[in-house]
Design an enzyme around this catalytic site. Structure first.
Site, PDB file in Angstrom:
ATOM      1  N   HIS A 117       0.860  -1.193   0.000  1.00  0.00           N
ATOM      2  CA  HIS A 117       0.000   0.000   0.000  1.00  0.00           C
ATOM      3  C   HIS A 117       0.885   1.228   0.000  1.00  0.00           C
ATOM      4  CE1 HIS A 117       0.955  -0.624   4.212  1.00  0.00           C
ATOM      5  NE2 HIS A 117       0.331   0.476   4.598  1.00  0.00           N
TER       6      HIS A 117
ATOM      7  N   ASP B 212       5.591   4.737   5.172  1.00  0.00           N
ATOM      8  CA  ASP B 212       6.563   3.793   5.749  1.00  0.00           C
ATOM      9  C   ASP B 212       6.806   2.574   4.859  1.00  0.00           C
ATOM     10  OD1 ASP B 212       3.900   3.112   6.440  1.00  0.00           O
ATOM     11  OD2 ASP B 212       4.515   1.981   8.210  1.00  0.00           O
ATOM     12  N   HIS B 213       6.054   2.471   3.740  1.00  0.00           N
ATOM     13  CA  HIS B 213       6.235   1.330   2.830  1.00  0.00           C
ATOM     14  C   HIS B 213       6.785   1.736   1.465  1.00  0.00           C
ATOM     15  CE1 HIS B 213       3.979  -1.616   5.376  1.00  0.00           C
ATOM     16  NE2 HIS B 213       3.699  -0.457   5.950  1.00  0.00           N
TER      17      HIS B 213
ATOM     18  N   HIS C 262       6.915  -5.447  11.159  1.00  0.00           N
ATOM     19  CA  HIS C 262       6.179  -4.181  11.225  1.00  0.00           C
ATOM     20  C   HIS C 262       5.849  -3.817  12.680  1.00  0.00           C
ATOM     21  CE1 HIS C 262       3.156  -1.054  10.389  1.00  0.00           C
ATOM     22  NE2 HIS C 262       3.735  -0.944   9.218  1.00  0.00           N
TER      23      HIS C 262
HETATM   24 ZN   LIG Z   1       2.993   0.410   7.786  1.00  0.00          ZN
HETATM   25 ZN   LIG Z   2      -0.164   1.281   6.585  1.00  0.00          ZN
END
Ligand SMILES: [Zn+2]
Ligand SMILES: [Zn+2]
Length: 296
Positions: A61, A65-66, A258
């Protein structure tokens, strides 16, 4: 053989020893990157995963942070004189994200292709199936399967009069000289399957995708069930829930990943996950394992 390496195991904020979400799956000398949070390039270098041999990027997504490691990574691939196209997969909304990332990365000499992941696809030998996760925004997990052909039967090959020089090709599942692999191979054997599922609440889609997987890497943002309300609010899981999801899917291994930046000690979360799934392992940056086919 399929090798999995966690490059970043943090969520939301990076820590000195915990980069943001990213993992690499390596097969046959090629690497696939899952997510690309801040610090991913450092992780690739530190843990010996070649950016030069990158075949595809799978984004779960578009939370920062990704994906915030992507512009720099695309620039690095350009500086490595990459010429072959790179395909980046992700859930719906990828057009807007592609414009933003390319604006930051600048024009590149190799084609960057952006593909909405709404159906199974293959990258090299891997069969990749995206599946929907339950997060605050469109989000998908990925099941990466390495199939394994049936056992070669030399007696059948001899009986069919197949020249020995064709045997190796047929063994690899390819047709040669008018002969087909079905003539000499038994039923397909159990292959390898790795499932990457973050960010998400526990959901049936993860259990279905991860059923009998060799490895599930799953959202374990909160160590303690005292944070269950927060997990529900922000679309994450507690370690207990992650362990229960893995147990329901009967996976062989579970890697927790995570982590919230508030998790300084992963041991209590690991204990919570192991209550349901004794095979759970506390993920950390650099955790790696080579998965092998069963010896049959
Ligand atoms: Zn995340
Ligand atoms: Zn997220």
């Amino acid at each position: 053989m399929l090798k999995v390496t966690l490059l970043g195991t943090g969520g939301t904020q990076p820590l000195p020893e915990r980069a943001l979400a990213a993992a690499a799956v390596s097969v046959g000398g090629h690497n696939i990157l899952l997510d690309c949070g801040e610090g991913t390039q450092v992780g690739l270098r530190r843990y010996g995963v070649s950016a030069y041999r990158l075949s595809a990027v799978l984004l779960t997504h578009y939370h920062g942070d990704h994906i915030l490691g992507l512009p720099g990574l695309l620039q690095t691939l350009g500086s490595l004189n990459r010429t072959e196209p790179l395909t980046i997969y992700g859930p719906r909304g990828i057009e807007a994200v592609s414009r933003a990332i390319m604006a930051l990365a600048g024009p590149q000499a190799y084609p960057v292709r952006w593909q909405q992941a709404d159906a199974p696809f293959t990258v090299n030998e891997l069969q990749i199936t995206p599946f929907p996760l339950t997060h605050r925004v469109p989000c998908c997990g990925y099941a990466l399967a390495l199939p394994r052909a049936g056992k070669f039967d030399p007696a059948r090959a001899r009986a069919a009069g197949i020249p020995i020089e064709y045997w190796g090709t047929l063994q690899k599942g390819e047709t040669v000289g008018g002969f087909t692999p079905e003539q000499v191979l038994g039923a397909p054997r159990r292959g390898l399957k790795v499932v990457y599922a973050t960010d998400s609440r526990p959901c049936p889609a993860i259990v279905d995708a991860a059923r009998d997987a060799d490895l599930l890497c799953m959202d374990a943002t909160y160590a303690d069930d005292a944070d269950l309300d927060k997990a529900k609010l922000y679309g994450h899981a507690t370690c207990r829930e992650t362990g229960e999801t893995a147990a329901a899917a009967q996976v062989r291994r579970l890697w927790l990943t995570h982590y919230s930046a508030a998790v300084s000690d992963t041991a209590p979360g690991l204990a919570a996950a192991r209550a349901a799934c004794p095979a759970a392992v506390a993920g950390y940056d650099g955790l790696t394992e080579e998965l092998e086919f069963d010896k049959t």
